[in-house]
Scaffold this motif. Sequence first.
Motif, PDB file in Angstrom:
ATOM      1  N   LYS A 178       0.828  -1.214   0.000  1.00 17.87           N
ATOM      2  CA  LYS A 178       0.000   0.000   0.000  1.00 17.87           C
ATOM      3  C   LYS A 178       0.861   1.262   0.000  1.00 17.87           C
ATOM      4  N   PRO A 179       0.585   2.178  -0.931  1.00 14.61           N
ATOM      5  CA  PRO A 179       1.332   3.440  -0.922  1.00 14.61           C
ATOM      6  C   PRO A 179       1.258   4.141   0.438  1.00 14.61           C
ATOM      7  N   GLY A 180       0.111   4.078   1.101  1.00 17.77           N
ATOM      8  CA  GLY A 180      -0.012   4.700   2.428  1.00 17.77           C
ATOM      9  C   GLY A 180       0.995   4.135   3.421  1.00 17.77           C
ATOM     10  N   ALA A 181       1.286   2.849   3.260  1.00 11.69           N
ATOM     11  CA  ALA A 181       2.260   2.219   4.165  1.00 11.69           C
ATOM     12  C   ALA A 181       3.664   2.747   3.884  1.00 11.69           C
ATOM     13  N   TRP A 182       3.955   3.040   2.597  1.00 10.53           N
ATOM     14  CA  TRP A 182       5.255   3.644   2.274  1.00 10.53           C
ATOM     15  C   TRP A 182       5.403   4.982   3.005  1.00 10.53           C
ATOM     16  N   TRP A 183       4.337   5.776   2.954  1.00  8.69           N
ATOM     17  CA  TRP A 183       4.413   7.095   3.582  1.00  8.69           C
ATOM     18  C   TRP A 183       4.597   7.001   5.092  1.00  8.69           C
ATOM     19  N   SER A 184       3.955   6.008   5.712  1.00  6.28           N
ATOM     20  CA  SER A 184       4.033   5.978   7.179  1.00  6.28           C
ATOM     21  C   SER A 184       5.229   5.175   7.696  1.00  6.28           C
TER      22      SER A 184
END
Lengths: 387, 387
Positions: free
Chosen positions: A379-385
């Motif tokens: 998930k891209p969101g996981a990359w950010w966090s």
Amino acid sequence: MVKELHSDVSDKAAGIDVTDGFEPFAQRNDIFTRAFWDPAVRCARSDAFFASYRMEATPRRGDGFGQRDFALRNASWLISDVMTDRFADQGRREGFQAPISADTPVAPVALKVTDSNEMSREIKKVARFFKADLCGITGVDSRWHYSTRIDTRDLSDAPNNLPEGITSVIVLGHEMDADLVDTYPAATAGAATGRAYSQEAATVMQLAAYIRNLGYEAVPSMNDTALVIPYALQAGLGEYARNQMVITPQFGPRLRFSKIFTSLPLAHDSPKPQGVRAFCDICTKCAEACPVKALPFGPPEVGGTNISALKGVRKWTSDAEKCFGFWAKLASDCAICLRVCPFNRDFRKWHHRLWLRLALSPLRRVALWFDRGRGGRKKPGAWWSAP
Amino acid sequence: MVKELHSDVSDKAAGIDVTDGFEPFAQRNDIFTRAFWDPAVRCARSDAFFASYRMEATPRRGDGFGQRDFALRNASWLISDVMTDRFADQGRREGFQAPISADTPVAPVALKVTDSNEMSREIKKVARFFKADLCGITGVDSRWHYSTRIDTRDLSDAPNNLPEGITSVIVLGHEMDADLVDTYPAATAGAATGRAYSQEAATVMQLAAYIRNLGYEAVPSMNDTALVIPYALQAGLGEYARNQMVITPQFGPRLRFSKIFTSLPLAHDSPKPQGVRAFCDICTKCAEACPVKALPFGPPEVGGTNISALKGVRKWTSDAEKCFGFWAKLASDCAICLRVCPFNRDFRKWHHRLWLRLALSPLRRVALWFDRGRGGRKKPGAWWSAP
């Protein structure tokens, strides 16, 4: 065109299968150039695709397609964009539809080169210093040079010239960020592409300037001027795969290539085929994962479904129209076929090197079995966090 | 000028000692700018120094000063040079005497920032993605901004403006190549400087573009606009040392700094002084090694020997005229004071971290004793022949 030259490497060694029907490629037929002149490719969506890269942000719904995702992707392209735009008023979209103009003259006194092996070693050292991840050197092969390039002012054909005396091609590999590649398809993932292009531009320009400062011709090139894939094969950097990419022993297919045409006396590398072809013969993960089924399931064939295919070469060929159609729909580049490739591993790690030995051995089916469950989308969101 | 703003960090915490005689610095007085207008600095040799960076090669005798050494050094600067030259016809030598012009507009819709701590974390992640080696964030402090910048067409003073609403400064650190730093003084070593500047330019431009794509002002800056050293101290990246550099816990003094002025809501870092000042009090290795004795041997003092010194700040101050005079003689930058510094180590390695703990403890004299014999010059020829 360069004068008729053929590589000192045998096609067989490089895994290249050219038939009688071979024709050099005209750049106007590449899918990105066709998106500007060919009604079969150009549409409102393809125009919006290109515009999205130069707009401040193109947010829409969905994880990986929000404002910060597009912000990151577009920022990552910036250095490439600056170089590409410098001589746009002359119809040169440099790095894509024309080689990059030299910023430094060729030094009037040429360094004496007595040992081309030593000079190749030195060039590879300087390439690494300028952040190239791989470097191979091969001879000029005019078959891979575009028959014509494009003047981007009116999309007319322009002569694809190189200076006199070019004898070698330095092929450089630029690793793409592994964590972002894992998020394809997403605008976030496009930042892995953009950052690699920006790095490519910097590296080829710096290495070419180094050679010019030594008193030899050097033309920095990204996607322009010639096909880089056959050059990467001839320079011994890797082997051609079903997903249309070059599989390298260091990064698998997770890298981009650039090149420098030069008159510097250099020793050439040789291809070292290890067995990627045999693995791809039994693996269709990329073809299965492609949402628009743009990749072939069968053995290599001559030709392709449309004019973007290279003519007269027996190889795995994608349906570029289907492929690019999906990019336009996403408003970002897709590389699911890179993400899911079993060779998309970091071979600096010993357990992946172990897997590689298995994959290139007669036990390749065991290697394929071990690969099951890998290559899923993160998930891209996981990359950010992630910290 | 930005409107009168003062950091939210106490000067004491940052190790900054400003007296009543403080005056903001006028860029025309920096030694590199003086080399164009001040007869006390400008001479045939200083002109030749600058010319050598843009000539195809400047070989002369001696290991580290041959054609390939200058070729490498000049090529390493290329990306910085391209950015610097873009608006030269407007009197802007960007990155040095003017901030870097934006290539992308500020997005019309600003991303809503609800948590400035989270946004600072995200900015540091993106900074790392764009290859910054360190990132700290602090508030605007107008004391460090040049009172005027220079129009490079006629060397007149020009207003040093920033957009409205700038509240934070993102300070980025860019590591210099350790192996090349070991070869100072040499043109080869200058490639460590040039490559870092080229990386600086790429990184600040990409990170600033990212912020602008989020809908906030961001001005990419290298040596222009403001003194970066006090900002690096306020942003908690390190401590000021006798050799005029910032000592960081990661790379010691072996890095360069750039900065971005932004309106993005960001949480600020705090200085964490560890005791570098006390170490420098007992160590004069840099001052001893300087061939022209441009560094002070005594305690920090207010003022300096010439107009290139910052006025009204008690600190170690070099004699910039002597220092630059030696650069001009070499036709390359000198950083012997960086090479010999006991903190010039790679603190990613545990034994250097152990030494660091000792150096910052009351046993600092023991650490200094352990440092004896380190910091010698490595031969540039050995760099070239190393694998």
